[in-house]
Write a protein that holds these residues in place. Sequence first.
Motif, PDB file in Angstrom:
ATOM      1  N   GLN A   1      50.234 -33.962   8.803  1.00 39.46           N
ATOM      2  CA  GLN A   1      49.171 -32.947   8.735  1.00 39.46           C
ATOM      3  C   GLN A   1      49.571 -31.794   7.816  1.00 39.46           C
ATOM      4  O   GLN A   1      48.753 -31.305   7.025  1.00 39.46           O
ATOM      5  CB  GLN A   1      48.860 -32.426  10.138  1.00 39.46           C
TER       6      GLN A   1
ATOM      7  N   MET B   1      49.361 -32.930   4.279  1.00 36.59           N
ATOM      8  CA  MET B   1      47.958 -33.048   3.893  1.00 36.59           C
ATOM      9  C   MET B   1      47.370 -31.664   3.598  1.00 36.59           C
ATOM     10  O   MET B   1      46.682 -31.472   2.592  1.00 36.59           O
ATOM     11  CB  MET B   1      47.180 -33.739   5.022  1.00 36.59           C
TER      12      MET B   1
ATOM     13  N   MET C   1      42.145 -36.906   4.898  1.00 34.76           N
ATOM     14  CA  MET C   1      42.852 -38.010   5.543  1.00 34.76           C
ATOM     15  C   MET C   1      42.687 -39.297   4.735  1.00 34.76           C
ATOM     16  O   MET C   1      43.598 -40.109   4.653  1.00 34.76           O
ATOM     17  CB  MET C   1      42.368 -38.197   6.980  1.00 34.76           C
TER      18      MET C   1
ATOM     19  N   TYR D   1      42.546 -47.066   5.603  1.00 35.27           N
ATOM     20  CA  TYR D   1      42.157 -45.846   6.300  1.00 35.27           C
ATOM     21  C   TYR D   1      42.127 -46.020   7.815  1.00 35.27           C
ATOM     22  O   TYR D   1      42.638 -45.163   8.539  1.00 35.27           O
ATOM     23  CB  TYR D   1      40.783 -45.362   5.823  1.00 35.27           C
TER      24      TYR D   1
ATOM     25  N   TYR E   1      44.083 -43.753  10.367  1.00 39.08           N
ATOM     26  CA  TYR E   1      43.323 -42.865  11.249  1.00 39.08           C
ATOM     27  C   TYR E   1      43.754 -43.066  12.701  1.00 39.08           C
ATOM     28  O   TYR E   1      43.916 -42.093  13.442  1.00 39.08           O
ATOM     29  CB  TYR E   1      41.822 -43.139  11.100  1.00 39.08           C
TER      30      TYR E   1
ATOM     31  N   MET F   1      47.033 -41.263  13.161  1.00 36.63           N
ATOM     32  CA  MET F   1      46.893 -39.800  13.164  1.00 36.63           C
ATOM     33  C   MET F   1      46.203 -39.285  14.422  1.00 36.63           C
ATOM     34  O   MET F   1      46.389 -38.124  14.800  1.00 36.63           O
ATOM     35  CB  MET F   1      46.116 -39.348  11.925  1.00 36.63           C
TER      36      MET F   1
END
Length: 221
Positions: free
Chosen positions: A23, A26, A33, A44, A48, A51
Amino acid sequence: MKKLKMLNDPDIKSIDNIIKKLQIYMQRNNQTMHGLASLMGFDYQPFYRLMTKKSLPTISSLNHIAQKLNCSVSELIADNIFLDIPSFNNIETYLTHKPTAFIRIYVTEDLLQDIGEFIAIKTDLPNIKHCVNKIDYQMSINIYQLFIATKKINIDGFFLVKYKKQIIMLEVVSISSKVIMATYEGKIIQIPIEELEAFAKFITFIELPSMSTNAISGKFI
């Protein structure tokens, strides 16, 4: 593979640390994301799920993330937050935006709140004996000053500024809307804000363990 609810506390903490580092990466690189998943080489949906703690990373994915973040797996899962920041041999090279190397520093999460770009500038301290609290010690010449880049002086402290056509470190004592009180040439004086050009705010010193020009770890001193 373990389910999240079956993990012990150290396992959960390690996963939280991985997500926190991703995070931070990013946020500091202005990525979504989707963008980070693409950069990391993940699809992805699996990224995802990682995360959002809906699935666990495999050993292979841990190694892959660590490689992308230029760290070890142990660094990835540890509590410490690390940043690779540009370092400069002197103020002049900083003003030309030509870093000589990158230094890895470890910071607290609080220090990252609402804070921009970190930079390190090498000091000119001689490699001689110093005395602190009546204890003699040899200070390494490989010491840098850690700054946060800023164009505003809105708090007291030490700032790297241009004043009277010179680049100096100025100690700011207090601030108003139009002037600052600062220590200059041994005296406290008033300086109109428009007469100063701020570059960075001093945070602390960093001592590096070697003269390597690669990314290496610095410690606060």
